[in-house]
Design an enzyme around this catalytic site. Structure first.
Site: not given
Ligand code: GAR
Length: 200
Positions: A88, A104, A6-8, A85, A102
């Site tokens: 959908l 990526h 969940g850093t994003n 992840m 999203n």
């Molecule tokens: C992030 O790097 C995001 O870009 C990637 O998962 C990570 C989630 O990190 N998403 C994908 O690969 C989607 N195809 P987070 O949980 O720390 O935000």
């Protein structure tokens, strides 16, 4: 919608607290994983959360219906996949067309469809690239195929491991692009014309 650390999501929370999300607020966090640390991040700032595991539903369609019900009950205007992840179903993507974005961890169309591999560009089967980055895009029925909203390049350094590169991609690209794109959407600055996103 989240599945992991969940850093994003945290970048969105921080942006919201700094007043940088114009005309929008995070009103619900949905996790596909009950153990996701993202849920704790939401709880710390009193954002309501729900857990919906794909494995509790017979197929992707049923999972999509349950997600749709949650989102519509909460009157959600924009769905942000922030490290979500689970793929959908098409019906979900069509139902919320141009309302799902999203993030990526690559410069799409490079390294698409790598659901759980953040820095596929460092896998031995690829020639090691010198530049990678992140993309924020609308979600369509084609995985990683929707209209691109924003991209940012990040250099791959000689001594990088997947971990050091992943961290740089997140810090220098994802955590900047995603809150900006959410704010642009909420402020009505994004216009989608076929496959092209214009920023007003
Ligand atoms: C992030 O790097 C995001 O870009 C990637 O998962 C990570 C989630 O990190 N998403 C994908 O690969 C989607 N195809 P987070 O949980 O720390 O935000």
């Amino acid at each position: 919608m989240v599945s992991g650390g969940g850093t994003n999501l945290q970048a969105l929370i921080d942006a919201q607290q700094a007043g940088k999300i114009e005309n929008g607020q995070i009103s619900l966090v949905i996790s596909s994983n009950p153990k996701a640390y993202a849920l704790e991040r939401a709880a710390k700032v009193a954002i309501p959360s729900e857990v919906l595991r794909r494995r509790d539903f017979s197929d992707a369609e049923e999972y999509g219906k349950a997600l749709t019900a949650l989102l519509e009950n909460a009157d959600i205007g924009l769905i942000v996949l922030a490290g979500f992840m689970t793929v959908l179903p098409d019906s979900f993507c069509r139902h919320f067309e141009n309302r799902i974005i999203n993030v990526h961890p690559s410069l799409i169309p490079s390294f698409c469809g790598e659901a759980s591999t953040v820095c596929a560009c460092m896998k031995p089967r690829w020639q090691r690239v010198k530049v990678t980055g992140a993309t924020v895009h609308f979600v369509s029925e084609v995985v990683d195929g929707g209209a691109i909203i924003a991209q940012k390049a990040v250099e791959v350094e000689d001594g990088d491991t997947p971990e050091t590169l992943q961290k740089r991609v997140m810090q220098n690209a994802e955590w900047i692009l995603l809150p900006q794109a959410v704010s642009d959407f909420c402020a009505g600055r994004l216009r989608v014309d076929g496959a092209i996103v214009h920023k007003n």
